[in-house]
Design a protein around this motif. Structure first.
Motif, mmCIF file in Angstrom:
data_model
loop_
_atom_site.group_PDB
_atom_site.id
_atom_site.type_symbol
_atom_site.label_atom_id
_atom_site.label_comp_id
_atom_site.label_asym_id
_atom_site.label_seq_id
_atom_site.Cartn_x
_atom_site.Cartn_y
_atom_site.Cartn_z
ATOM 1 N N GLU A 253 7.282 8.820 -1.841
ATOM 2 C CA GLU A 253 6.900 10.150 -1.391
ATOM 3 C C GLU A 253 6.654 10.109 0.118
ATOM 4 O O GLU A 253 5.568 9.778 0.587
ATOM 5 C CB GLU A 253 5.643 10.625 -2.131
ATOM 6 N N ARG A 254 7.687 10.477 0.863
ATOM 7 C CA ARG A 254 7.591 10.448 2.324
ATOM 8 C C ARG A 254 6.712 11.579 2.849
ATOM 9 O O ARG A 254 5.978 11.412 3.822
ATOM 10 C CB ARG A 254 8.990 10.542 2.924
ATOM 11 N N ALA A 255 6.815 12.729 2.221
ATOM 12 C CA ALA A 255 5.949 13.870 2.508
ATOM 13 C C ALA A 255 5.520 14.468 1.180
ATOM 14 O O ALA A 255 6.007 14.056 0.108
ATOM 15 C CB ALA A 255 6.670 14.897 3.375
ATOM 16 N N THR A 256 4.632 15.427 1.212
ATOM 17 C CA THR A 256 4.127 16.008 -0.024
ATOM 18 C C THR A 256 5.266 16.592 -0.845
ATOM 19 O O THR A 256 6.017 17.458 -0.369
ATOM 20 C CB THR A 256 3.084 17.095 0.290
ATOM 21 N N ASP A 257 5.434 16.065 -2.072
ATOM 22 C CA ASP A 257 6.475 16.498 -3.013
ATOM 23 C C ASP A 257 7.883 16.333 -2.447
ATOM 24 O O ASP A 257 8.818 17.017 -2.878
ATOM 25 C CB ASP A 257 6.260 17.953 -3.439
ATOM 26 N N ALA A 378 0.498 2.568 6.481
ATOM 27 C CA ALA A 378 0.180 3.328 5.270
ATOM 28 C C ALA A 378 -1.124 2.838 4.653
ATOM 29 O O ALA A 378 -1.373 1.629 4.580
ATOM 30 C CB ALA A 378 1.315 3.220 4.264
ATOM 31 N N VAL A 379 -1.939 3.787 4.229
ATOM 32 C CA VAL A 379 -3.165 3.470 3.513
ATOM 33 C C VAL A 379 -2.942 3.534 2.007
ATOM 34 O O VAL A 379 -3.485 2.738 1.239
ATOM 35 C CB VAL A 379 -4.296 4.432 3.940
ATOM 36 N N SER A 380 -2.119 4.466 1.561
ATOM 37 C CA SER A 380 -1.721 4.588 0.162
ATOM 38 C C SER A 380 -0.317 5.178 0.127
ATOM 39 O O SER A 380 0.116 5.847 1.081
ATOM 40 C CB SER A 380 -2.697 5.471 -0.629
ATOM 41 N N VAL A 381 0.398 4.934 -0.967
ATOM 42 C CA VAL A 381 1.769 5.429 -1.118
ATOM 43 C C VAL A 381 1.907 6.068 -2.493
ATOM 44 O O VAL A 381 1.272 5.644 -3.466
ATOM 45 C CB VAL A 381 2.812 4.299 -0.949
ATOM 46 N N GLY A 382 2.748 7.098 -2.554
ATOM 47 C CA GLY A 382 3.105 7.724 -3.821
ATOM 48 C C GLY A 382 4.493 7.285 -4.239
ATOM 49 O O GLY A 382 5.447 7.356 -3.446
#
Length: 557
Positions: A253-257, A378-382
């Motif tokens: 997930e590079r950007a939201t959704d 990055a702190v977290s990734v989706g």
């Protein structure tokens, strides 16, 4: 039909005809035609009046029959793996007293029901003795016969009465010829069919196989011993939602959704829970130490010896933050195994894992696990894991998103620099009973790839001090990452005893390179013996004149 290998056209055509139970023949206008071997009408009667000469027939006995038929095919219910079905004729076996097996390769068959029908039809037609040969008949009788038709032969001179034959080939010598040459084989399949009426087969509907979303996904951040790099990496190990998925695509997930492709993989794992606890203080080596029951649809393990499972590190086990190696799994019950263990691998430590703890197992072959490097900041990734089967894949909208917090387990800071003792980093001085004040400068591993004028913060959590004497490590102290640190005289004496000279160094936590040790302080003053020049041996001295006196008790002469 399912074809995945190249074949000659004639071989492919023969396989196709055998699969359809059909035959080829030439029409009167010279075209090649296909005829199914069925019995829509009664057989053509051939007797003595229709024959131009006695029939040329050969009898085949029981030793040439088949009482067991094995059909090998691609079973779509078992992930298109090669499977086999066996049809047996107990009555024929009782006559011969031994199995007479015929294997049929039918790679184009994917349905077990079709494979069973092929085996049964082949076995019934070849499980009894038969006659075959050639019949020379009048053209008026055999002109309309085609391969696949049946004839009923009666020839009293040979004791043949109403024997059914299947026409294999029809040969007309010439346009004006009054005879037809038939190649026939006795059709014995009707002798072993069931007498009761058989209902019509149900229409076979093509089954559409599609993958399902993953049963579960393990996102594991390995330590430095795995990555050999301070930048974080993620291992992605999914468990199938069924048994057919052939691969998967990892989306980030590079950007939201908004997702972009991060990689593809083909290695799936087995997800289960522990039936027995693993102690944090237990042995590194356990025979049968892992007792796990798999909850994923993939719940089986292949046999893997020590040299392969541990020697080449192909049997990986993930429990919590610990990486283990296994070998020689033993099946206990359906989906339950015990595995020999080697704990605390790849720089991890033994942890306390209770009953019911999640456990992941994967046996590697030629393909590695999927590794992905997230952005450095990055702190977290989706993430989303999308399974696929051949050309079909799960809709990305039906795949649940996984949010993983970056732990930076692979981070290894550089060792501190400029170590000083009592303010001196080259030749520090020390007096008896004095405390030693140690200080150092923090460093950052990110400075090597950045502007040297930018002050980059050290990401170390603590600093480890080591006290050495005579090449022997005497004490290890974990202190704050920033100096100075006062080493009290009491702590120094407790570590070194009565020694008052020692080297000190401040390495980073385990895994980082140690800084160079400072040079030791200059030695204290000592009495150096000098040569004895007295012409005679001095009192109590055993040295010859002009030699060094070993007792060092005489005055300098």
């Amino acid at each position: 039909m399912f074809l995945d290998t190249a074949k000659r056209l004639d071989a492919l055509l023969n396989d196709f005809l055998e699969y359809l139970d059909a035959a080829l023949f030439h029409t009167p206008d010279g075209r090649l035609s296909l005829r199914l071997l069925r019995d829509p009408v009664g057989p053509v009667m051939i007797d003595t009046d229709a024959l131009l000469e006695p029939p040329d027939l050969t009898a085949h006995g029981w030793t040439e029959t088949v009482n067991e038929v094995v059909v090998r095919f691609r079973n779509r219910d078992r992930a298109w793996q090669t499977d086999a079905l066996t049809w047996r004729n107990p009555a024929a076996y009782a006559v011969t007293g031994r199995p007479l097996t015929q294997a049929i390769e039918c790679d184009w068959i994917t349905d077990p029901a079709v494979a069973w029908k092929v085996a049964m039809a082949y076995g019934k037609s070849r499980s009894l003795p038969w006659l075959d040969g050639r019949l020379r008949v009048r053209r008026g009788v055999g002109a309309d016969l085609r391969p696949g038709d049946t004839v009923s032969l009666t020839y009293a001179h040979s004791g043949i009465e109403a024997v059914r034959f299947r026409v294999l080939a029809v040969e007309v010598p010439g346009p004006d010829s009054a005879e037809v040459l038939l190649t026939v084989r006795e059709d014995t399949a009707h002798l072993v069919v069931d007498d009761y009426p058989v209902p019509a087969d149900e229409a076979l509907a093509a089954v559409q196989y599609s993958p399902l979303p993953c049963h579960d996904v393990l996102v594991f951040e390995p330590p430095f011993a795995w990555t050999a790099d301070v930048n974080p990496r993620l291992l992605v190990l999914p468990a199938r939602g069924e048994r057919l998925s052939s691969g998967f695509t990892l989306w980030w997930e590079r950007a939201t959704d908004s997702f972009t492709t991060a990689g593809t993989g083909q290695v799936f794992g087995r997800r289960g829970t522990l039936n027995a606890a693993l102690d944090a203080t237990g042995c590194l080596y356990h025979e049968g130490g892992l007792d796990v029951t798999f909850t994923s649809p993939d719940d089986d393990l292949d046999d893997m010896p020590f040299d392969e499972g541990v020697g080449t590190k192909r049997f990986l086990i993930f429990i919590g933050d610990e990486i283990l190696l296994g070998w020689e799994p033993t099946l206990v019950s359906a989906g339950r195994y015990t595995v020999n263990l080697l704990r605390a691998q790849y720089g991890t430590t033994r942890g306390q894992h209770g009953i019911g703890t999640e456990c992941w197992c994967v046996q590697l072959a030629e393909l590695p696990l999927l590794e992905w490097a997230p952005p450095k900041d990055a702190v977290s990734v989706g993430l989303k894991v999308q399974p696929r089967l051949l050309h079909s894949e799960v809709s990305l909208a039906d795949v649940a998103k996984i949010t993983h917090a970056i732990q930076r387990r692979s981070l290894r800071p550089l060792g501190p620099a400029n170590l000083t003792a009592n303010g001196d980093g080259a030749h520090p001085s020390y007096a008896t009973g004095q405390d030693v004040v140690l200080d150092w400068s923090l460093t950052s591993e990110a400075r090597a790839g950045s502007d040297p004028e930018v002050d980059l913060e050290c990401r170390a959590d603590a600093c480890v001090l080591e006290l050495w004497a005579g090449g022997v490590l005497k004490a290890t102290l974990t202190v704050s990452r920033e100096g100075p640190y006062t080493l009290t005289n009491a702590a120094l004496v407790a570590a070194l005893g009565k020694k008052n000279r020692f080297p000190g160094r401040a390495p980073p936590p385990p895994g980082g390179p140690p800084p160079p040790s400072p040079p030791p302080p200059p030695p204290s003053a000592k009495y150096e013996p000098k040569p004895c020049h007295h012409p005679r041996r001095c009192h109590g001295c055993t040295a010859r004149p002009g030699r060094v006196c070993p007792l060092q008790r005489h005055p300098n002469r």
